[in-house]
Scaffold this active site. Sequence first.
Site, PDB file in Angstrom:
ATOM      1  N   ALA A  11     -37.510 -11.692  77.995  1.00 36.57           N
ATOM      2  CA  ALA A  11     -37.919 -10.382  77.450  1.00 36.57           C
ATOM      3  C   ALA A  11     -38.364 -10.524  76.003  1.00 36.57           C
ATOM      4  O   ALA A  11     -38.183  -9.623  75.189  1.00 36.57           O
ATOM      5  CB  ALA A  11     -36.750  -9.400  77.555  1.00 36.57           C
ATOM      6  N   ARG A  17     -50.822  -7.025  75.367  1.00 34.48           N
ATOM      7  CA  ARG A  17     -51.704  -6.218  76.206  1.00 34.48           C
ATOM      8  C   ARG A  17     -51.227  -4.767  76.333  1.00 34.48           C
ATOM      9  O   ARG A  17     -51.985  -3.902  76.746  1.00 34.48           O
ATOM     10  CB  ARG A  17     -51.832  -6.860  77.597  1.00 34.48           C
ATOM     11  CG  ARG A  17     -52.657  -8.137  77.594  1.00 34.48           C
ATOM     12  CD  ARG A  17     -52.472  -8.949  78.870  1.00 34.48           C
ATOM     13  NE  ARG A  17     -51.235  -9.734  78.863  1.00 34.48           N
ATOM     14  CZ  ARG A  17     -50.828 -10.500  79.871  1.00 34.48           C
ATOM     15  NH1 ARG A  17     -51.538 -10.576  80.979  1.00 34.48           N
ATOM     16  NH2 ARG A  17     -49.699 -11.186  79.784  1.00 34.48           N
ATOM     17  N   ASP A 107     -40.410  -7.850  82.618  1.00 28.61           N
ATOM     18  CA  ASP A 107     -41.540  -6.946  82.870  1.00 28.61           C
ATOM     19  C   ASP A 107     -41.855  -6.812  84.358  1.00 28.61           C
ATOM     20  O   ASP A 107     -42.958  -6.458  84.734  1.00 28.61           O
ATOM     21  CB  ASP A 107     -42.785  -7.396  82.074  1.00 28.61           C
ATOM     22  CG  ASP A 107     -43.394  -8.703  82.579  1.00 28.61           C
ATOM     23  OD1 ASP A 107     -42.719  -9.414  83.350  1.00 28.61           O
ATOM     24  OD2 ASP A 107     -44.538  -9.005  82.190  1.00 28.61           O
ATOM     25  N   ARG A 318     -31.609  22.657  81.196  1.00 27.76           N
ATOM     26  CA  ARG A 318     -31.483  21.618  80.163  1.00 27.76           C
ATOM     27  C   ARG A 318     -30.063  21.041  80.195  1.00 27.76           C
ATOM     28  O   ARG A 318     -29.187  21.557  80.894  1.00 27.76           O
ATOM     29  CB  ARG A 318     -31.829  22.224  78.803  1.00 27.76           C
ATOM     30  CG  ARG A 318     -33.330  22.572  78.696  1.00 27.76           C
ATOM     31  CD  ARG A 318     -33.613  23.361  77.446  1.00 27.76           C
ATOM     32  NE  ARG A 318     -33.094  22.690  76.260  1.00 27.76           N
ATOM     33  CZ  ARG A 318     -32.837  23.306  75.105  1.00 27.76           C
ATOM     34  NH1 ARG A 318     -33.043  24.610  74.981  1.00 27.76           N
ATOM     35  NH2 ARG A 318     -32.382  22.628  74.086  1.00 27.76           N
ATOM     36  N   TYR A 351     -32.714  33.597  78.709  1.00 30.64           N
ATOM     37  CA  TYR A 351     -32.239  32.375  78.074  1.00 30.64           C
ATOM     38  C   TYR A 351     -30.717  32.389  78.007  1.00 30.64           C
ATOM     39  O   TYR A 351     -30.119  33.299  77.401  1.00 30.64           O
ATOM     40  CB  TYR A 351     -32.801  32.220  76.645  1.00 30.64           C
ATOM     41  CG  TYR A 351     -32.167  31.057  75.921  1.00 30.64           C
ATOM     42  CD1 TYR A 351     -32.291  29.761  76.438  1.00 30.64           C
ATOM     43  CD2 TYR A 351     -31.411  31.227  74.762  1.00 30.64           C
ATOM     44  CE1 TYR A 351     -31.684  28.679  75.814  1.00 30.64           C
ATOM     45  CE2 TYR A 351     -30.817  30.152  74.127  1.00 30.64           C
ATOM     46  CZ  TYR A 351     -30.947  28.882  74.661  1.00 30.64           C
ATOM     47  OH  TYR A 351     -30.341  27.813  74.049  1.00 30.64           O
ATOM     48  N   ALA A 365     -32.919  41.020  83.712  1.00 35.11           N
ATOM     49  CA  ALA A 365     -34.157  40.387  83.242  1.00 35.11           C
ATOM     50  C   ALA A 365     -34.249  40.434  81.721  1.00 35.11           C
ATOM     51  O   ALA A 365     -33.924  41.448  81.104  1.00 35.11           O
ATOM     52  CB  ALA A 365     -35.348  41.106  83.853  1.00 35.11           C
ATOM     53  N   ASN A 371     -27.637  32.219  70.447  1.00 41.52           N
ATOM     54  CA  ASN A 371     -26.574  31.241  70.202  1.00 41.52           C
ATOM     55  C   ASN A 371     -26.711  30.538  68.861  1.00 41.52           C
ATOM     56  O   ASN A 371     -25.837  29.778  68.481  1.00 41.52           O
ATOM     57  CB  ASN A 371     -26.555  30.201  71.326  1.00 41.52           C
ATOM     58  CG  ASN A 371     -27.874  29.445  71.456  1.00 41.52           C
ATOM     59  OD1 ASN A 371     -28.939  30.003  71.175  1.00 41.52           O
ATOM     60  ND2 ASN A 371     -27.813  28.207  71.855  1.00 41.52           N
ATOM     61  N   SER A 390     -30.957  44.824  81.589  1.00 43.28           N
ATOM     62  CA  SER A 390     -32.152  44.062  81.219  1.00 43.28           C
ATOM     63  C   SER A 390     -32.431  44.142  79.724  1.00 43.28           C
ATOM     64  O   SER A 390     -32.101  45.138  79.060  1.00 43.28           O
ATOM     65  CB  SER A 390     -33.368  44.617  81.959  1.00 43.28           C
ATOM     66  OG  SER A 390     -33.180  44.434  83.334  1.00 43.28           O
TER      67      SER A 390
HETATM   68  C1  UD1 Z   1     -46.391 -14.734  84.161  1.00 45.68           C
HETATM   69  C2  UD1 Z   1     -46.567 -16.034  84.940  1.00 45.68           C
HETATM   70  C3  UD1 Z   1     -47.525 -15.791  86.094  1.00 45.68           C
HETATM   71  C4  UD1 Z   1     -46.983 -14.685  86.985  1.00 45.68           C
HETATM   72  C5  UD1 Z   1     -46.703 -13.415  86.166  1.00 45.68           C
HETATM   73  C6  UD1 Z   1     -45.961 -12.413  87.017  1.00 45.68           C
HETATM   74  C7  UD1 Z   1     -46.308 -17.960  83.447  1.00 45.68           C
HETATM   75  C8  UD1 Z   1     -47.013 -18.977  82.645  1.00 45.68           C
HETATM   76  N1  UD1 Z   1     -47.080 -17.064  84.078  1.00 45.68           N
HETATM   77  O1  UD1 Z   1     -47.635 -14.379  83.583  1.00 45.68           O
HETATM   78  O2  UD1 Z   1     -47.676 -16.977  86.861  1.00 45.68           O
HETATM   79  O3  UD1 Z   1     -47.894 -14.406  88.025  1.00 45.68           O
HETATM   80  O4  UD1 Z   1     -45.884 -13.711  85.036  1.00 45.68           O
HETATM   81  O5  UD1 Z   1     -45.803 -11.198  86.355  1.00 45.68           O
HETATM   82  O6  UD1 Z   1     -45.107 -17.984  83.542  1.00 45.68           O
HETATM   83  N2  UD1 Z   1     -41.976 -14.027  77.628  1.00 45.68           N
HETATM   84  C9  UD1 Z   1     -41.073 -14.491  76.704  1.00 45.68           C
HETATM   85  N3  UD1 Z   1     -41.489 -15.389  75.770  1.00 45.68           N
HETATM   86  C10 UD1 Z   1     -42.740 -15.898  75.729  1.00 45.68           C
HETATM   87  C11 UD1 Z   1     -43.665 -15.431  76.698  1.00 45.68           C
HETATM   88  C12 UD1 Z   1     -43.262 -14.499  77.644  1.00 45.68           C
HETATM   89  O7  UD1 Z   1     -39.911 -14.078  76.696  1.00 45.68           O
HETATM   90  O8  UD1 Z   1     -43.008 -16.725  74.862  1.00 45.68           O
HETATM   91  C13 UD1 Z   1     -41.535 -13.035  78.641  1.00 45.68           C
HETATM   92  C14 UD1 Z   1     -42.247 -11.685  78.526  1.00 45.68           C
HETATM   93  O9  UD1 Z   1     -41.517 -10.778  77.717  1.00 45.68           O
HETATM   94  C15 UD1 Z   1     -42.265 -11.220  79.979  1.00 45.68           C
HETATM   95  C16 UD1 Z   1     -42.271 -12.519  80.773  1.00 45.68           C
HETATM   96  O10 UD1 Z   1     -41.831 -13.536  79.908  1.00 45.68           O
HETATM   97  O11 UD1 Z   1     -41.118 -10.474  80.304  1.00 45.68           O
HETATM   98  C17 UD1 Z   1     -43.645 -12.853  81.313  1.00 45.68           C
HETATM   99  O12 UD1 Z   1     -44.567 -12.972  80.246  1.00 45.68           O
HETATM  100  P1  UD1 Z   1     -46.068 -12.472  80.367  1.00 45.68           P
HETATM  101  O13 UD1 Z   1     -46.746 -12.798  79.106  1.00 45.68           O
HETATM  102  O14 UD1 Z   1     -46.138 -11.099  80.855  1.00 45.68           O
HETATM  103  O15 UD1 Z   1     -46.608 -13.478  81.506  1.00 45.68           O
HETATM  104  P2  UD1 Z   1     -47.814 -13.192  82.503  1.00 45.68           P
HETATM  105  O16 UD1 Z   1     -49.082 -13.465  81.793  1.00 45.68           O
HETATM  106  O17 UD1 Z   1     -47.667 -11.893  83.162  1.00 45.68           O
HETATM  107 MG    MG Z   2     -46.383 -10.259  82.793  1.00 39.05          MG
END
Ligand code: UD1
Ligand code: MG
Length: 453
Positions: A11, A17, A107, A318, A351, A365, A371, A390
């Site tokens: 992560a 992107r 992700d 709420r 309310y 109504a 409050n 009402s």
């Molecule tokens: C990656 C895979 C790809 C696969 C795809 C699926 C590789 C080289 N590619 O590509 O084959 O089809 O996921 O979704 O593994 N992350 C880190 N540190 C880094 C880079 C990435 O922790 O230096 C983490 C990101 O936060 C993410 C995960 O690794 O959670 C994947 O990284 P991302 O850059 O999304 O890889 P993809 O290009 O999607």
């Molecule tokens: Mg990815």
Amino acid sequence: MERTCLAVILAAGDSTRMKSSKSKVLHAVANRPMIAHVVDAVAKSDIASVALVVGRDAEEVARAAGVGGVAIETCLQKERLGTGHAVLAAREAIARGYDDIIVTYGDVPLQTDGPLKAARQGLAEGSDIVVIGFHTDTPTGYGRLLVKDGELIAIREEKDATDAERTVTWCNSGLMAINGRKALDLLSRIGNGNAKGEYYLTDLVEIARSLGGRVTAVDAPEVEMTGCNNRAELAAIERLWQERRRRELMISGVTMIAPETVFLSYDTLIGQDALIEPNVVFGPGSVVEGGAVIHAFSHIEGAHVSAGAAVGPFARLRPGADLAVGAKVGNFCEVKNGKIGQGAKVNHLTYIGDAKIGAGANIGAGTVTCNYDGVNKSETLIGENAFIGSNSSLVAPVSIGDNAYVGSGSVITSDVPADALALGRARQDVKPGRATLLRERALAIKAAKKAAG
Ligand code: UD1
Ligand code: MG
């Protein structure tokens, strides 16, 4: 003996992107950060040890991942040099020695325990690497699984692939299981000679094979393996999550007339024989018990709706709204931190905030519980079977006793005892014939103006 397992959740990516001021894995699916969905799936796979690899927004990501049930150690990946490099940020944890290492991505929020368990089974059967793949008609962006003579021989990233390789529709989910005893050796052999100049985890397939190891793949449903790299994919994942959860609820006995218009939160619970009409949105923390009805265009968050209660159309519940059995909250009503007693009715344009309403009470109504005085919030108590006329304003703190009446249009600023009638409005004054006089005077003024040109 049971095999030990460490899950490494990646992560730390830069989320380039996503074009966002925060890490991708903090973006929400069904009102919950993506990373929490992933931790949940891991926790359900009977994996007790989790290493979370964080980079950007490390503290927030670690906090969002703390969803309970599993101990998480965070590992900082100082530079973002690719998925292979990221796994090695958990080097210390891996070095403690586990039978199985599961690598999963922060992700890929729709993943469930099924594929993770299947991949571990592959290790138990002797593989050094088990890749979790999926088939899709839209492979663009994913790494492709390349097969020769029935064996998985490599994973090719989109950017490094030939035109022929790009036509392959069997894709890498990113999830993978690695023989824990060999993991550090295999990982340390990954290089960065590719289009992105990154250390690709996917290179493990070729590395393990070159060392004589066994590499296999298991398949997972495409929906579960959908990855998120940009906002359009985030929206697609949200749609898939919603479709999956609506279906689960309908199969469990909830009626939805137009399910595609109902939006659920990750923790929305709805009981059997509840009816959810079109265009209803649930925020986090809501429970709707069996047999309740949520009419169209209602928004419900942090609320409890008991059996047989009815909400809406066009109602807003709420946090802290709590409807007892058979209570009704009707059109254009808002309830916040309010208990509505059994069978009580709050039917129109009202309310209710910071209030307790007794069983059987009827709130007319346009009633408003006042409050908030601009500084403090105060409570309104309304007794059982009380009747609020009402367009009344109940200025809190104030209490209305059991069976009391409040006359329409009242502004109530002091307590009303049980069984009393309270009138807090100007006395009506009727002047016979005066309307005729007024009208004649108005017509005379109009005629005079016309004559004057
Ligand atoms: C990656 C895979 C790809 C696969 C795809 C699926 C590789 C080289 N590619 O590509 O084959 O089809 O996921 O979704 O593994 N992350 C880190 N540190 C880094 C880079 C990435 O922790 O230096 C983490 C990101 O936060 C993410 C995960 O690794 O959670 C994947 O990284 P991302 O850059 O999304 O890889 P993809 O290009 O999607
Ligand atoms: Mg990815």
